[in-house]
Design an enzyme around this catalytic site. Structure first.
Site, PDB file in Angstrom:
ATOM      1  N   GLY A   1       0.838  -1.182   0.000  1.00 54.66           N
ATOM      2  CA  GLY A   1       0.000   0.000   0.000  1.00 54.66           C
ATOM      3  C   GLY A   1       0.881   1.242   0.000  1.00 54.66           C
TER       4      GLY A   1
ATOM      5  CG  HIS B   1      13.220   1.490   0.749  1.00 57.11           C
ATOM      6  ND1 HIS B   1      12.662   1.758   1.976  1.00 57.11           N
ATOM      7  CD2 HIS B   1      12.213   1.001  -0.019  1.00 57.11           C
ATOM      8  CE1 HIS B   1      11.377   1.443   1.943  1.00 57.11           C
ATOM      9  NE2 HIS B   1      11.076   0.997   0.752  1.00 57.11           N
TER      10      HIS B   1
ATOM     11  CB  CYS C   1       4.001   9.270   1.715  1.00 60.77           C
ATOM     12  SG  CYS C   1       5.156   8.192   2.549  1.00 60.77           S
TER      13      CYS C   1
END
Lengths: 218, 76
Positions: free
Chosen positions: A83, A89, A180
């Site tokens: 999700g 990262h 995000c």
């Protein structure tokens, strides 16, 4: 009197060290199959080589650079089945992928996400960082700065993907994206404390806090 | 005939967006195979076949919002 639940189930730990995203993803999927088959839960821990990952709802509008420019800088881009939106990262960031049977934790996606956030808040408190939640937002924050991002997947009520704690992450990478899908400032343990932390030490603390929250033992 | 429904995903979750269809009408599926993936908040959730059979109908498409309990697919 409050009844304290004692650790009952074994938690396996798979520490993958520094690993590229697709290899770690394959190990996640293999571990999910094991846990669906009845193996004990597993906590996969790693740091990734630099990669931007796009969750299912992610749009490329949240990149500020062209993909070929990103590739030129040696950063991988991977679409994945968690999700959430786009995130980064890289080395210095502790990534945790808990592979748990959520039948044992109430079969509630929001409750599970909330437990992961609480693990991160407790972990950071051990380093003297007062992190909190922000209403209406997921993740863990220091003031208005985001320090932990989350995104999970669930198959047959077994969880995969998880959370990323910025320990010594080079925060410059986050300026190439809208993390995000939000216009937020990212932060890290190193930025908040003014000194770098040993990721291995954070990892060991994470295992302890996580085990306690999920009533597991090693 | 088995109706594959969107199960309860937690107390405060009433709906989810269809984010991936793993099969189409006419496909043969085994018990446990993933049929549809849904996304809610920061989570994806795979709905799998409760029994083996042939997919008769998929009642949702990617991007649709499904409510808890809604039939997503029919297996014969």
């Amino acid at each position: 009197m409050l009844k304290t639940q004692s650790p009952t189930q074994l938690l396996r730990i798979r520490d993958l060290g520094l690993m590229d995203y697709p290899s770690a993803y394959r190990i996640q999927k293999q571990t999910v199959a094991e846990v669906i088959g009845g193996s004990p839960p597993c906590l996969i821990l790693c740091e990734h080589k630099p990669v931007f990952t796009l969750g299912r709802i992610a749009t490329e509008e949240n990149f500020f650079l062209q993909q070929d420019e990103i590739a030129r800088q040696g950063i991988d881009i991977q679409r994945t089945d968690r999700g959430g939106e786009v995130t980064f990262h890289g080395p210095g960031q502790l990534v945790a992928y808990p592979i748990l049977d959520l039948n044992n934790y109430g079969r509630d996606l929001k409750v599970y996400l909330g437990k992961l956030e609480q693990v991160a808040i407790d972990l950071l408190r051990q380093f003297g960082i007062l992190a909190t939640l922000i209403e209406g937002q997921r993740g863990v924050w220091v003031g208005q700065r985001k320090i932990v991002s989350l995104g999970i997947g669930v198959r047959k009520w077994v969880s995969f993907h998880g959370l990323a704690v910025n320990v010594n992450t080079d925060l410059g990478f986050f300026t190439m994206i809208r993390p995000c899908g939000l216009n937020v400032q990212m932060t890290s343990v190193a930025q908040e404390l003014g000194r770098e932390m040993d990721v291995s030490a954070v990892k060991q603390r994470f295992i302890k806090v996580f085990s306690r929250h999920f009533h597991l033992h090693q | 005939m088995i109706e594959i429904k969107l199960p309860e995903l937690g107390e405060e979750i009433e709906k989810a967006v269809v984010s991936c269809l793993y099969c189409q009408a006419g496909d043969r599926v085994k018990e446990g195979d993933d049929i549809v993936e849904l996304t809610t908040d920061k989570a994806t959730f795979n709905v799998s076949a409760e029994k083996s059979g042939v997919i008769k109908k998929i009642l949702v498409k990617e991007g649709d919002t499904a409510t808890i309990g809604q039939t997503l697919a029919i297996i014969e």
